[in-house]
Motif scaffolding. Structure first.
Motif, PDB file in Angstrom:
ATOM      1  N   PHE A  11     -55.405  -7.610  27.470  1.00  0.00           N
ATOM      2  CA  PHE A  11     -56.191  -6.743  26.590  1.00  0.00           C
ATOM      3  C   PHE A  11     -56.338  -5.351  27.181  1.00  0.00           C
ATOM      4  N   CYS A  12     -56.629  -5.285  28.488  1.00  0.00           N
ATOM      5  CA  CYS A  12     -56.825  -3.986  29.140  1.00  0.00           C
ATOM      6  C   CYS A  12     -55.542  -3.173  29.171  1.00  0.00           C
ATOM      7  N   ILE A  13     -54.429  -3.855  29.431  1.00  0.00           N
ATOM      8  CA  ILE A  13     -53.153  -3.151  29.569  1.00  0.00           C
ATOM      9  C   ILE A  13     -52.609  -2.715  28.222  1.00  0.00           C
ATOM     10  N   SER A  14     -52.723  -3.593  27.226  1.00  0.00           N
ATOM     11  CA  SER A  14     -52.097  -3.309  25.941  1.00  0.00           C
ATOM     12  C   SER A  14     -53.099  -3.038  24.838  1.00  0.00           C
ATOM     13  N   GLY A  15     -54.362  -2.840  25.211  1.00  0.00           N
ATOM     14  CA  GLY A  15     -55.397  -2.680  24.204  1.00  0.00           C
ATOM     15  C   GLY A  15     -55.140  -1.536  23.244  1.00  0.00           C
ATOM     16  N   SER A  16     -54.483  -0.481  23.721  1.00  0.00           N
ATOM     17  CA  SER A  16     -54.247   0.665  22.867  1.00  0.00           C
ATOM     18  C   SER A  16     -53.291   0.356  21.731  1.00  0.00           C
ATOM     19  N   SER A  17     -52.579  -0.781  21.803  1.00  0.00           N
ATOM     20  CA  SER A  17     -51.624  -1.123  20.759  1.00  0.00           C
ATOM     21  C   SER A  17     -52.265  -1.877  19.610  1.00  0.00           C
ATOM     22  N   PHE A  18     -53.531  -2.304  19.768  1.00  0.00           N
ATOM     23  CA  PHE A  18     -54.187  -3.030  18.701  1.00  0.00           C
ATOM     24  C   PHE A  18     -54.548  -2.070  17.579  1.00  0.00           C
ATOM     25  N   SER A  19     -54.369  -2.531  16.355  1.00  0.00           N
ATOM     26  CA  SER A  19     -54.648  -1.660  15.223  1.00  0.00           C
ATOM     27  C   SER A  19     -56.131  -1.678  14.872  1.00  0.00           C
ATOM     28  N   LEU A  20     -56.513  -0.821  13.950  1.00  0.00           N
ATOM     29  CA  LEU A  20     -57.890  -0.722  13.515  1.00  0.00           C
ATOM     30  C   LEU A  20     -58.227  -1.839  12.533  1.00  0.00           C
ATOM     31  N   ASP A  21     -59.503  -1.956  12.212  1.00  0.00           N
ATOM     32  CA  ASP A  21     -59.913  -2.793  11.090  1.00  0.00           C
ATOM     33  C   ASP A  21     -60.887  -1.992  10.240  1.00  0.00           C
ATOM     34  N   THR A  22     -61.342  -2.570   9.137  1.00  0.00           N
ATOM     35  CA  THR A  22     -62.159  -1.803   8.193  1.00  0.00           C
ATOM     36  C   THR A  22     -63.502  -1.384   8.782  1.00  0.00           C
ATOM     37  N   ASP A  23     -63.947  -2.048   9.842  1.00  0.00           N
ATOM     38  CA  ASP A  23     -65.188  -1.623  10.497  1.00  0.00           C
ATOM     39  C   ASP A  23     -65.043  -0.248  11.143  1.00  0.00           C
ATOM     40  N   ASP A  24     -63.792   0.175  11.390  1.00  0.00           N
ATOM     41  CA  ASP A  24     -63.541   1.482  11.996  1.00  0.00           C
ATOM     42  C   ASP A  24     -63.548   2.610  10.969  1.00  0.00           C
ATOM     43  N   PHE A  25     -63.595   2.272   9.687  1.00  0.00           N
ATOM     44  CA  PHE A  25     -63.596   3.296   8.657  1.00  0.00           C
ATOM     45  C   PHE A  25     -64.879   4.124   8.725  1.00  0.00           C
ATOM     46  N   TYR A  26     -64.803   5.331   8.185  1.00  0.00           N
ATOM     47  CA  TYR A  26     -65.996   6.156   8.007  1.00  0.00           C
ATOM     48  C   TYR A  26     -66.835   5.511   6.900  1.00  0.00           C
ATOM     49  N   GLN A  27     -68.040   5.091   7.234  1.00  0.00           N
ATOM     50  CA  GLN A  27     -68.871   4.381   6.284  1.00  0.00           C
ATOM     51  C   GLN A  27     -70.236   5.048   6.169  1.00  0.00           C
ATOM     52  N   ASP A  28     -70.669   5.236   4.927  1.00  0.00           N
ATOM     53  CA  ASP A  28     -71.969   5.854   4.656  1.00  0.00           C
ATOM     54  C   ASP A  28     -72.561   5.179   3.423  1.00  0.00           C
ATOM     55  N   SER A  29     -73.600   4.392   3.631  1.00  0.00           N
ATOM     56  CA  SER A  29     -74.210   3.648   2.528  1.00  0.00           C
ATOM     57  C   SER A  29     -74.839   4.569   1.490  1.00  0.00           C
ATOM     58  N   LYS A 101     -65.249   8.627  -2.397  1.00  0.00           N
ATOM     59  CA  LYS A 101     -66.669   8.898  -2.214  1.00  0.00           C
ATOM     60  C   LYS A 101     -66.835  10.240  -1.518  1.00  0.00           C
ATOM     61  N   ILE A 102     -68.049  10.758  -1.566  1.00  0.00           N
ATOM     62  CA  ILE A 102     -68.333  11.991  -0.851  1.00  0.00           C
ATOM     63  C   ILE A 102     -69.595  11.792  -0.019  1.00  0.00           C
ATOM     64  N   SER A 103     -69.535  12.265   1.220  1.00  0.00           N
ATOM     65  CA  SER A 103     -70.635  12.079   2.157  1.00  0.00           C
ATOM     66  C   SER A 103     -71.011  13.414   2.784  1.00  0.00           C
ATOM     67  N   VAL A 104     -72.310  13.572   3.014  1.00  0.00           N
ATOM     68  CA  VAL A 104     -72.809  14.733   3.767  1.00  0.00           C
ATOM     69  C   VAL A 104     -73.597  14.249   4.981  1.00  0.00           C
ATOM     70  N   ASP A 105     -73.390  12.994   5.355  1.00  0.00           N
ATOM     71  CA  ASP A 105     -74.107  12.391   6.476  1.00  0.00           C
ATOM     72  C   ASP A 105     -73.796  13.147   7.775  1.00  0.00           C
ATOM     73  N   VAL A 106     -74.842  13.584   8.475  1.00  0.00           N
ATOM     74  CA  VAL A 106     -74.655  14.422   9.671  1.00  0.00           C
ATOM     75  C   VAL A 106     -73.928  13.681  10.799  1.00  0.00           C
ATOM     76  N   PRO A 107     -74.341  12.451  11.182  1.00  0.00           N
ATOM     77  CA  PRO A 107     -73.594  11.755  12.231  1.00  0.00           C
ATOM     78  C   PRO A 107     -72.124  11.539  11.871  1.00  0.00           C
ATOM     79  N   LEU A 108     -71.852  11.299  10.596  1.00  0.00           N
ATOM     80  CA  LEU A 108     -70.472  11.094  10.165  1.00  0.00           C
ATOM     81  C   LEU A 108     -69.685  12.405  10.242  1.00  0.00           C
ATOM     82  N   ARG A 109     -70.341  13.512   9.899  1.00  0.00           N
ATOM     83  CA  ARG A 109     -69.671  14.816  10.001  1.00  0.00           C
ATOM     84  C   ARG A 109     -69.435  15.189  11.461  1.00  0.00           C
ATOM     85  N   ASN A 110     -70.356  14.818  12.336  1.00  0.00           N
ATOM     86  CA  ASN A 110     -70.146  15.054  13.769  1.00  0.00           C
ATOM     87  C   ASN A 110     -68.987  14.219  14.291  1.00  0.00           C
TER      88      ASN A 110
END
Length: 264
Positions: A11-29, A101-110
């Motif tokens: 995992f440590c050596i090849s961790g950078s090769s793992f792809s993203l999942d939907t939890d990594d998306f920009y999310q704003d309720s 969608k459109i977001s103006v969430d400050v943490p998300l913009r940062n």
């Protein structure tokens, strides 16, 4: 060596090769949903809450003020400016859903600013700081064929913009590959952003897009959509030192060189 340790090292050596999942998306309720389409439907033009200018490939006086979705194609207009997360041939339908969608969430913009600075560290963060995030997401999207049991494209395009400067942040979980599926287009011209856009390889979907990157994180890409970037900030250190020296000389002796007048 224990199995656990071996897995940990892998995992440590090849961790950078793992792809993203939907939890990594920009999310704003609290984000506002502008458009949501599925299974072959489309949505006509709607007004954006801001005007976007300075877009590459369009005349300098062009202003994008509307948006629409057909399948995995986001169109900003007028004039029409297309950005594809999944394309299809004219004769093929599609399955899956697309949402804008459109977001103006400050943490998300940062977060968006940090992602942009990872690709363009020399840019002035104040100049490019986004006021709005357009969150364009496709879920299990693929061209309809005779056999429909496919894992479709799952990806998100974040357009981070302040109206004057616009950057794209693409996050990819999975891509659906088919020789009749085209994507990554820019204003319907594959020659424009072919090298920057993660999906396109000679105009055809790149099945490795979920594992590649241009910012060092598998499945993440940052794209410059600007006709012109802001100038690199100039260091003001010399002027600050001069001002400090002038102030010190005035306090100590009352006599200052003529150039100090600009600081007094």
């Amino acid at each position: 060596m224990s199995v656990f340790l071996k897995l940990f090292l892998i995992f440590c050596i090849s961790g950078s090769s793992f792809s993203l999942d939907t939890d990594d998306f920009y999310q704003d309720s609290s984000a506002t949903t502008l458009v949501e389409v599925s299974s072959g439907s489309s949505f006509p033009d709607l007004s954006l809450p801001l005007t976007i200018t300075n877009i590459r490939g369009l005349p300098n006086d062009s202003a994008l003020v509307e948006a629409s979705i057909t399948g995995g194609l986001l169109s900003l207009s007028p004039p029409t400016y297309n950005i594809g997360l999944q394309r299809r041939t004219a004769s093929a339908g599609y399955s899956g859903s697309s949402t804008l969608k459109i977001s103006v969430d400050v943490p998300l913009r940062n977060r968006a600013l940090n992602d942009i600075k990872a690709k363009f560290p020399a840019l002035n963060g104040d100049s490019i700081y986004p006021t709005h995030l357009l969150l364009f997401e496709v879920d299990d999207l693929y061209s309809e064929v005779f056999i429909s049991d496919y894992n479709g494209t799952i990806a998100q395009l974040v357009l981070a913009t302040n109206g004057r400067y616009t950057f794209g942040i693409v996050l990819i979980v999975h891509v659906y590959f088919d020789t009749s599926t085209f994507t990554g287009s820019y204003n319907d011209d594959f020659s424009e952003l072919l090298l920057e856009y993660p999906f396109a390889t000679n105009g055809v979907l790149n099945s490795n897009a979920a594992m590649d990157s241009n910012v060092g994180t598998s499945g993440k890409y940052v794209i410059d959509f600007n006709d012109a970037l802001p100038p690199v900030p100039v260091c003001q250190c010399k002027k600050r030192l001069e001002a400090l020296a002038c102030y010190t000389m005035k306090q100590m002796s009352g006599n200052i060189p003529s150039f100090c007048s600009q600081y007094m």
